[in-house]
Design a protein around this motif. Structure first.
Motif, PDB file in Angstrom:
ATOM      1  N   LYS A  34      44.882  30.272  42.354  1.00  0.00           N
ATOM      2  CA  LYS A  34      44.032  30.336  42.545  1.00  0.00           C
ATOM      3  C   LYS A  34      43.961  31.395  44.089  1.00  0.00           C
ATOM      4  O   LYS A  34      44.576  31.422  44.547  1.00  0.00           O
ATOM      5  CB  LYS A  34      42.367  29.511  43.139  1.00  0.00           C
ATOM      6  N   LYS A  43      36.930  40.100  50.516  1.00  0.00           N
ATOM      7  CA  LYS A  43      37.745  39.413  49.541  1.00  0.00           C
ATOM      8  C   LYS A  43      37.751  39.845  48.558  1.00  0.00           C
ATOM      9  O   LYS A  43      36.575  39.983  47.297  1.00  0.00           O
ATOM     10  CB  LYS A  43      36.318  38.746  49.716  1.00  0.00           C
ATOM     11  N   ILE A  44      38.981  39.625  48.057  1.00  0.00           N
ATOM     12  CA  ILE A  44      39.077  39.644  46.599  1.00  0.00           C
ATOM     13  C   ILE A  44      39.346  38.446  45.913  1.00  0.00           C
ATOM     14  O   ILE A  44      40.605  38.460  46.152  1.00  0.00           O
ATOM     15  CB  ILE A  44      39.908  41.071  45.981  1.00  0.00           C
ATOM     16  N   ASN A  45      38.897  37.975  44.911  1.00  0.00           N
ATOM     17  CA  ASN A  45      38.991  36.315  44.197  1.00  0.00           C
ATOM     18  C   ASN A  45      39.557  36.653  42.998  1.00  0.00           C
ATOM     19  O   ASN A  45      38.932  37.911  42.248  1.00  0.00           O
ATOM     20  CB  ASN A  45      37.677  35.736  43.994  1.00  0.00           C
ATOM     21  N   GLY A  46      40.152  36.209  42.856  1.00  0.00           N
ATOM     22  CA  GLY A  46      41.048  35.775  41.472  1.00  0.00           C
ATOM     23  C   GLY A  46      42.232  35.036  41.320  1.00  0.00           C
ATOM     24  O   GLY A  46      42.319  34.027  41.817  1.00  0.00           O
ATOM     25  N   PHE A  47      43.769  35.266  40.179  1.00  0.00           N
ATOM     26  CA  PHE A  47      44.057  34.437  40.025  1.00  0.00           C
ATOM     27  C   PHE A  47      45.207  35.045  39.886  1.00  0.00           C
ATOM     28  O   PHE A  47      45.765  36.625  39.438  1.00  0.00           O
ATOM     29  CB  PHE A  47      44.352  33.532  38.836  1.00  0.00           C
ATOM     30  N   ILE A  63      45.443  39.201  38.332  1.00  0.00           N
ATOM     31  CA  ILE A  63      44.062  39.490  37.645  1.00  0.00           C
ATOM     32  C   ILE A  63      42.924  39.019  38.151  1.00  0.00           C
ATOM     33  O   ILE A  63      43.283  38.435  38.628  1.00  0.00           O
ATOM     34  CB  ILE A  63      44.393  38.586  36.116  1.00  0.00           C
ATOM     35  N   SER A  64      41.550  39.845  37.410  1.00  0.00           N
ATOM     36  CA  SER A  64      40.478  39.167  37.399  1.00  0.00           C
ATOM     37  C   SER A  64      39.972  37.810  37.107  1.00  0.00           C
ATOM     38  O   SER A  64      39.909  37.542  36.773  1.00  0.00           O
ATOM     39  CB  SER A  64      39.641  39.919  37.735  1.00  0.00           C
ATOM     40  N   PRO A  65      38.786  37.129  38.003  1.00  0.00           N
ATOM     41  CA  PRO A  65      38.379  36.069  37.080  1.00  0.00           C
ATOM     42  C   PRO A  65      37.290  36.774  35.958  1.00  0.00           C
ATOM     43  O   PRO A  65      37.829  35.270  34.556  1.00  0.00           O
ATOM     44  CB  PRO A  65      36.854  35.813  38.019  1.00  0.00           C
ATOM     45  N   MET A  66      37.670  37.444  35.388  1.00  0.00           N
ATOM     46  CA  MET A  66      36.843  37.950  34.187  1.00  0.00           C
ATOM     47  C   MET A  66      38.527  37.749  32.902  1.00  0.00           C
ATOM     48  O   MET A  66      38.529  37.942  31.969  1.00  0.00           O
ATOM     49  CB  MET A  66      36.577  39.113  33.984  1.00  0.00           C
ATOM     50  N   ASN A  68      41.001  40.521  33.435  1.00  0.00           N
ATOM     51  CA  ASN A  68      41.622  41.759  33.308  1.00  0.00           C
ATOM     52  C   ASN A  68      43.240  41.709  34.577  1.00  0.00           C
ATOM     53  O   ASN A  68      42.727  41.384  35.558  1.00  0.00           O
ATOM     54  CB  ASN A  68      40.649  43.345  34.129  1.00  0.00           C
ATOM     55  N   LEU A  70      44.870  42.926  36.708  1.00  0.00           N
ATOM     56  CA  LEU A  70      44.580  44.313  38.367  1.00  0.00           C
ATOM     57  C   LEU A  70      45.987  44.498  38.593  1.00  0.00           C
ATOM     58  O   LEU A  70      46.144  46.076  38.814  1.00  0.00           O
ATOM     59  CB  LEU A  70      43.751  43.525  38.876  1.00  0.00           C
ATOM     60  N   LYS A  88      43.321  51.441  42.412  1.00  0.00           N
ATOM     61  CA  LYS A  88      43.053  49.915  43.803  1.00  0.00           C
ATOM     62  C   LYS A  88      44.202  50.216  44.301  1.00  0.00           C
ATOM     63  O   LYS A  88      44.365  50.321  45.269  1.00  0.00           O
ATOM     64  CB  LYS A  88      41.822  50.207  43.454  1.00  0.00           C
TER      65      LYS A  88
END
Lengths: 185, 208
Positions: A34, A43-47, A63-66, A68, A70, A88
């Motif tokens: 996480k 703040k950017i959350n992802g995995f 990757i994003s929580p969805m 994607n 990144l 970005k």
């Protein structure tokens, strides 16, 4: 022959100082974390998915929580290769910063030719690294750059067996990364 | 000889059973017309979601679980509670995001959220089937209809290589969405316990 084997074994193993363990993600292992990136108040959350390959290459995907992708990068033989990045995160400055942070978090600099173990301190990439050990496990590493550059610190919080949280914080600059493993093999 | 033949068939047989026999459908096929008609009558849907992300360089997958609620027109609550809390609220033209207890507003991910809105909402309400931004292929087997979409626009191709949407023929229920991103990695979103046209509290789409 014996001398060759001794030298080979010394080169093959990761850094260990009198039984102290430095590997965060051992060779051949993978982990999904996480991830929380704090960049100047945003703040950017992802995995973060990470694999330490058998040839010491480090393959990383953010990757994003969805789900994607990144950013996907691979470090091998001292060089980063950008596999994929959204606009970005693909710029040279941000990419370079994130790539170095990941090497620091996973203590993967130990596999770089530029890494030098001087005992109580290490040097890597023109930086001085000051490790702190607790019960023979790496607990933190303070990174000091050039005199005018602020330092940063990597911290490892451990549970009974494994690392439960790893983080990097910059002193004097609002940037930090916090990783918590979801699973580790 | 007989034993060898039997052995040979046993080896082959599982493969022929496990492979789905998809047959191509034309856009005006009666099965598709029936699916579109059912989706047009759908006022509300809710269910459980299980998302599995496979990485090309890992053996394990990232599994996220949660729930979704949809209400006509363009109202969606997409909520993961494991392994992190992640909630997207879409209410007509507004879109809000909450991650790990904190509402987020950041410009950099707007394109991703727009993509989520268009793709996920479009898959649930079926509007993606007629979305001209995609090249669309239709096929079916005895239980399911498969719609495969490939984006036409370059900027969308950077995110998504292909979207596969699977509906059950019986009940026109959404079963699965597979997103293949530009790197080839796949994200499978499975839908279960789907309930159609049961009243949903409006607060679900406005309040975190």
């Amino acid at each position: 022959m014996k001398a060759f084997l001794l030298i080979f074994s010394l080169l093959a193993i990761s850094v260990q100082l009198a039984g102290q363990q430095v590997d965060v993600l051992p060779r051949g292992k993978e982990g999904i974390y996480k991830a929380e990136f704090n960049i100047r108040g945003t703040k950017i959350n992802g995995f973060l998915a990470v694999k330490h390959k058998k040839n010491n290459a480090l393959h990383v995907s953010f990757i994003s929580p969805m789900g994607n992708n990144l950013l996907e990068i691979q470090w091998e033989n001292g060089k980063w290769k950008k596999v994929y990045a959204i606009d970005k995160l693909g710029g040279r400055h941000i990419f370079g910063m994130m790539a170095e942070e990941i090497l620091l978090l996973f203590a993967h600099y130990q596999y770089d030719d530029k890494f030098v173990d001087l005992g109580n301190e290490w040097t890597w990439n023109k930086k001085t690294l000051l490790p702190v050990f607790e019960n023979d496990n790496l607990a933190s590493v303070k990174i000091i750059g050039k005199r005018h550059r602020p330092s940063k610190t990597v911290n490892y919080e451990r549970g009974e067996q494994d690392i439960e949280k790893l983080s990097i914080n910059h002193q004097g600059f609002a940037f930090s990364i916090i990783l918590e493993p979801l699973m580790k093999k | 000889m007989r034993n060898a033949t039997t052995f040979f068939l046993l080896i082959l047989f599982p493969f022929s059973l496990s492979a789905q026999d998809w047959k191509t459908l034309n856009a005006d096929d009666s099965q598709l017309i029936e699916l579109n008609s059912a989706l047009a009558k759908m006022e509300a849907v809710k269910g459980d979601i299980k998302q599995e992300k496979a990485f090309s360089f890992l053996t394990e997958k990232l599994v996220s679980e949660g729930v979704f609620y949809y209400q006509k027109e363009s109202k969606l609550r997409w909520e993961f509670n494991e392994p992190i809390e992640y909630i997207i609220l879409i209410n007509e033209n507004s879109m809000r995001l909450k991650e790990e207890g904190e509402e987020k507003k950041y410009k950099g991910m707007n394109q991703i959220l727009r993509q989520v809105k268009e793709i996920i909402l479009g898959c649930i309400d079926g509007s993606i089937i007629s979305n001209t931004s995609y090249k669309t292929d239709f096929s079916s087997d005895k239980s399911n209809i498969l719609i495969q979409l490939q984006p036409k626009a370059k900027n969308l191709k950077e995110f998504i290589r292909q979207i596969d949407v699977e509906f059950a023929i019986k009940g026109s229920v959404l079963k699965k969405v597979t997103l293949t991103d530009s790197s080839g990695d796949k994200t499978d979103i499975g839908f279960s316990n789907v309930v159609v046209n049961q009243k949903v509290d409006e607060g679900v789409f406005t309040d975190f």
